[in-house]
Design an enzyme around this catalytic site. Structure first.
Site, PDB file in Angstrom:
ATOM      1  N   GLU A  93      55.578  53.439  46.239  1.00 20.75           N
ATOM      2  CA  GLU A  93      54.511  52.597  46.782  1.00 20.75           C
ATOM      3  C   GLU A  93      54.389  51.272  46.041  1.00 20.75           C
ATOM      4  O   GLU A  93      53.548  50.444  46.374  1.00 20.75           O
ATOM      5  CB  GLU A  93      53.182  53.359  46.739  1.00 20.75           C
ATOM      6  CG  GLU A  93      52.854  53.956  45.379  1.00 20.75           C
ATOM      7  CD  GLU A  93      51.731  54.980  45.437  1.00 20.75           C
ATOM      8  OE1 GLU A  93      50.859  54.866  46.317  1.00 20.75           O
ATOM      9  OE2 GLU A  93      51.723  55.888  44.585  1.00 20.75           O
TER      10      GLU A  93
ATOM     11  N   ARG B  44      46.096  65.345  48.685  1.00 27.36           N
ATOM     12  CA  ARG B  44      45.472  64.363  47.794  1.00 27.36           C
ATOM     13  C   ARG B  44      44.580  65.095  46.794  1.00 27.36           C
ATOM     14  O   ARG B  44      43.397  65.306  47.037  1.00 27.36           O
ATOM     15  CB  ARG B  44      44.644  63.368  48.607  1.00 27.36           C
ATOM     16  CG  ARG B  44      45.406  62.622  49.696  1.00 27.36           C
ATOM     17  CD  ARG B  44      44.431  61.745  50.477  1.00 27.36           C
ATOM     18  NE  ARG B  44      45.062  60.943  51.488  1.00 27.36           N
ATOM     19  CZ  ARG B  44      45.174  61.283  52.777  1.00 27.36           C
ATOM     20  NH1 ARG B  44      44.680  62.442  53.190  1.00 27.36           N
ATOM     21  NH2 ARG B  44      45.743  60.461  53.642  1.00 27.36           N
TER      22      ARG B  44
ATOM     23  N   ARG C 161      50.134  65.780  45.413  1.00 27.00           N
ATOM     24  CA  ARG C 161      50.176  64.545  44.625  1.00 27.00           C
ATOM     25  C   ARG C 161      49.238  64.698  43.440  1.00 27.00           C
ATOM     26  O   ARG C 161      48.062  65.018  43.612  1.00 27.00           O
ATOM     27  CB  ARG C 161      49.754  63.348  45.493  1.00 27.00           C
ATOM     28  CG  ARG C 161      49.791  62.015  44.742  1.00 27.00           C
ATOM     29  CD  ARG C 161      49.420  60.861  45.665  1.00 27.00           C
ATOM     30  NE  ARG C 161      48.026  60.895  46.066  1.00 27.00           N
ATOM     31  CZ  ARG C 161      47.492  60.081  46.985  1.00 27.00           C
ATOM     32  NH1 ARG C 161      48.260  59.202  47.612  1.00 27.00           N
ATOM     33  NH2 ARG C 161      46.219  60.165  47.301  1.00 27.00           N
TER      34      ARG C 161
ATOM     35  N   HIS D 203      34.518  63.585  59.380  1.00 22.59           N
ATOM     36  CA  HIS D 203      34.760  64.929  59.887  1.00 22.59           C
ATOM     37  C   HIS D 203      34.194  65.098  61.293  1.00 22.59           C
ATOM     38  O   HIS D 203      34.743  65.852  62.108  1.00 22.59           O
ATOM     39  CB  HIS D 203      34.150  65.969  58.940  1.00 22.59           C
ATOM     40  CG  HIS D 203      35.060  66.340  57.823  1.00 22.59           C
ATOM     41  ND1 HIS D 203      34.635  66.972  56.677  1.00 22.59           N
ATOM     42  CD2 HIS D 203      36.398  66.176  57.672  1.00 22.59           C
ATOM     43  CE1 HIS D 203      35.670  67.175  55.875  1.00 22.59           C
ATOM     44  NE2 HIS D 203      36.742  66.699  56.454  1.00 22.59           N
TER      45      HIS D 203
ATOM     46  N   CYS E 188      54.405  59.246  53.861  1.00 22.74           N
ATOM     47  CA  CYS E 188      53.070  59.804  54.052  1.00 22.74           C
ATOM     48  C   CYS E 188      52.001  58.742  54.263  1.00 22.74           C
ATOM     49  O   CYS E 188      50.824  59.046  54.293  1.00 22.74           O
ATOM     50  CB  CYS E 188      52.685  60.683  52.857  1.00 22.74           C
ATOM     51  SG  CYS E 188      52.691  59.813  51.274  1.00 22.74           S
TER      52      CYS E 188
ATOM     53  N   ARG F  92      44.575  45.122  52.066  1.00 20.67           N
ATOM     54  CA  ARG F  92      44.345  45.635  53.416  1.00 20.67           C
ATOM     55  C   ARG F  92      42.866  45.842  53.721  1.00 20.67           C
ATOM     56  O   ARG F  92      42.491  45.998  54.885  1.00 20.67           O
ATOM     57  CB  ARG F  92      45.110  46.949  53.608  1.00 20.67           C
ATOM     58  CG  ARG F  92      44.772  48.042  52.632  1.00 20.67           C
ATOM     59  CD  ARG F  92      45.816  49.163  52.682  1.00 20.67           C
ATOM     60  NE  ARG F  92      45.691  50.105  51.581  1.00 20.67           N
ATOM     61  CZ  ARG F  92      45.080  51.279  51.669  1.00 20.67           C
ATOM     62  NH1 ARG F  92      44.548  51.649  52.803  1.00 20.67           N
ATOM     63  NH2 ARG F  92      45.014  52.082  50.625  1.00 20.67           N
TER      64      ARG F  92
ATOM     65  N   ASP G 202      50.056  51.268  50.288  1.00 18.89           N
ATOM     66  CA  ASP G 202      50.130  50.425  49.092  1.00 18.89           C
ATOM     67  C   ASP G 202      51.398  49.576  49.075  1.00 18.89           C
ATOM     68  O   ASP G 202      51.376  48.420  48.645  1.00 18.89           O
ATOM     69  CB  ASP G 202      50.063  51.280  47.824  1.00 18.89           C
ATOM     70  CG  ASP G 202      48.630  51.525  47.371  1.00 18.89           C
ATOM     71  OD1 ASP G 202      47.743  50.754  47.782  1.00 18.89           O
ATOM     72  OD2 ASP G 202      48.391  52.486  46.625  1.00 18.89           O
TER      73      ASP G 202
END
Length: 559
Positions: free
Chosen positions: A436, A301, A337, A194, A507, A470, A460
């Protein structure tokens, strides 16, 4: 002559700064464990309550000042800390320590927050781990109120300077005099913290995660901060100073030009318009999407509502969070989601346990379909919130048709329960899925029969397609967003979606990369969802392109 020195860190906020250094040293508060008698329990509890009240007032005032100053994104981040102050699990944890363990209020706060931080530190997802900074910020604010000891870090700035520190908290960033902070450099941190987000919003060049360096730097030394490359120069040469003076001028011109793209549509030169949406993890982040010119939320999320706590959030808590985002967005689409737990997102109070390969294990929709009680609570909360705006539900980690059918059946059951209770929910709410998993892409023609939209999660999809973790630096070179196999899968999804009039968005990280916009348009992606600060950049890229030319170029590339 003073010896020059160079650091390399993570470019957290773009731009260039040249100026004198101010080295900021903030000591960590570590209260001594002090046992209390039974008669002292009310006194210590009241001290904690008073600290909560004062911290709440301070943060509310800071949020108000930021909003009045036109800094909606920074205000939303600090508003998120208000949620932490009122988190019932944290308050209960402090209460238990004071009343049952008989320790002082300051030590109870220190231990309770430390326990939550320790849990988050085990999670590999960088975005989640960076929420630790907000927890530490709230903890320090409460300890200041309880002990009366404060750090006046901002008072060290008396002239325009570059701030060097081990870390800079979000609240400190929000309260710094922006006229005096030319840039900052920290030993720790990441681009997703942040503090980094606030630096980008304030337009302060920043480099973070440089490792230990403060011991070799002094107040007043000339410093160059390169927020583009992550380089930091101590006592630069005359040639370097001249070079960066030119870079500063060029950057100022380009930044001014970018502002023009914030509030105009993402439309190609041949008239094709694309949706520009934002990704968020908490309700407080929604305002930043609007401020950046976002047209909706492409990915909320929801798992972040389940973290930083010792027990699952109630239906009421979830409903309030979803409703808050919908009301902030004022009728614009909000795609939520459903719980995406497992993999690199561990939630201690859920019985997932340790798995040999969690990314291929009991995660996301797989877990939710096995824990229908938990899933139904979330679905009920979403349905109730749908009455307050344009809410759309998206199921993650879908690999085949049966998972969609099972999830939609539970959604129907939740709707029937609410109807029986006389509780309203929006009719015809759009349902979508994440693409994904390679199997989902390969059978997307079958999946399209059951949903209203697809959202391609490239993070993903790439690692599953290329069998390359990754997060593993030894094989990260294989993680290639432009690999032919990945591009062909995306094209297949888009082609199958068109056959059934299913909308296709994206996304993952690819959606926010201006360099990849032409490729994605050429493949058939219709909507881009990304972090708020990327929206104007992607809009600018879209408006420089021709959809027809992009499609022709990609057809030639993939054949």
């Amino acid at each position: 002559m003073i010896q020059a020195h160079q650091l390399k860190g993570i470019p957290a906020s773009p731009g260039f700064a040249v100026g004198p250094a101010v080295v900021l040293v903030i000591r960590e508060r570590r209260p001594v464990k002090r046992m209390i008698g039974e008669n002292e329990i009310p006194y210590e509890w009241n001290k904690f309550q008073a600290a909560l009240d004062q911290a709440r007032l301070e943060l509310s005032e800071l949020v108000r000042r930021l909003e009045e100053g036109g800094n909606a994104e920074q205000a939303s981040i600090m508003e998120g800390q208000l949620y932490l102050i009122d988190d019932p699990e944290i308050v209960q944890g402090v209460s238990d320590r004071i009343q049952n363990e008989r320790v002082s209020a300051d030590f109870a706060v220190y231990e309770t927050f430390g326990e939550v931080v320790k849990t988050l530190a085990l999670i590999e997802d960088e975005y989640i781990r960076e929420r630790i900074a907000d927890l530490q910020d709230v903890k320090n604010r409460l300890l200041e109120q309880i002990t009366g000891e404060t750090d006046k870090a901002a008072a060290l700035l008396t002239r325009p300077s570059i701030l060097l520190a081990h870390d800079i908290t979000p609240s400190m960033t929000a309260q710094l005099n922006k006229e005096l902070v030319m840039g900052f450099v920290t030993e720790v941190g990441s681009r997703t913290s942040h503090t980094s987000i606030m630096a980008r919003t304030f337009g302060i060049p920043a480099v973070v995660g440089c490792g230990e360096f403060l011991a070799g730097w002094s107040d007043g030394e000339t410093v160059i901060v390169d927020g583009e490359t992550g380089e930091v120069f101590q006592n630069p040469s005359e040639q370097q100073l001249a070079e960066y003076a030119k870079k500063q001028e060029a950057y100022a011109r380009s930044k001014e030009e970018l502002q023009a793209f914030k509030d105009i549509p993402a439309e190609t030169i041949d008239g094709k318009r694309f949706g520009m949406y934002g990704n968020i993890g908490t309700p407080a982040e929604a305002a930043a999407v609007l401020e950046s010119g976002g047209e909706g939320i492409g990915l909320f999320r929801s798992e972040f509502l389940f973290m930083d706590r010792a027990a699952m959030p109630s239906e009421e808590e979830q409903y309030a969070a979803y409703r808050a985002v919908l009301e902030t967005m004022s009728g614009k689409p909000v795609i939520v989601r459903t719980l995406d737990v497992g993999g690199d997102k561990e939630i201690p109070y859920l019985p997932i346990g340790s798995e040999f390969n969690p990314f291929l294990g009991w995660r996301a929709i797989r877990y939710c379909l096995s824990d229908t009680a938990l899933f139904k609570v979330q679905l009920r909360a979403l349905l109730r919130a749908s009455a307050h705006g344009d809410l759309r539900i998206m199921f993650p980690m879908i690999s085949g048709e049966q998972e969609i059918l099972d999830a939609k059946r539970l959604l129907d059951e939740a709707r029937s329960e609410l109807e029986a209770e006389g509780i309203a929910a929006a009719a015809g709410m759009p349902i979508g899925i994440m693409i994904e998993v390679p199997s989902a892409a390969l059978v997307s023609d079958r999946l399209a029969r059951h949903v209203d939209f697809f959202s391609i999660g490239t993070n993903d999809l790439i690692q599953y397609t290329l069998a390359a973790d990754r997060m593993n630096e030894k094989v990260s070179y294989l993680y290639d967003s432009q690999h032919l196999a990945v591009l062909r899968l995306i094209r297949m999804v888009c082609e199958n979606a068109r056959k059934f009039n299913v909308h296709v968005g994206m996304c993952g990280e690819m959606a926010g990369d201006p360099q990849l916009v032409e490729i994605l348009i050429g493949l058939g992606v219709e909507e881009f969802s990304m972090s708020a600060e990327q929206i104007p950049l992607v809009k600018k890229s879209v408006r420089s392109l021709s959809e027809e030319a992009a499609r022709i170029r990609m057809t030639q590339t993939l054949e």
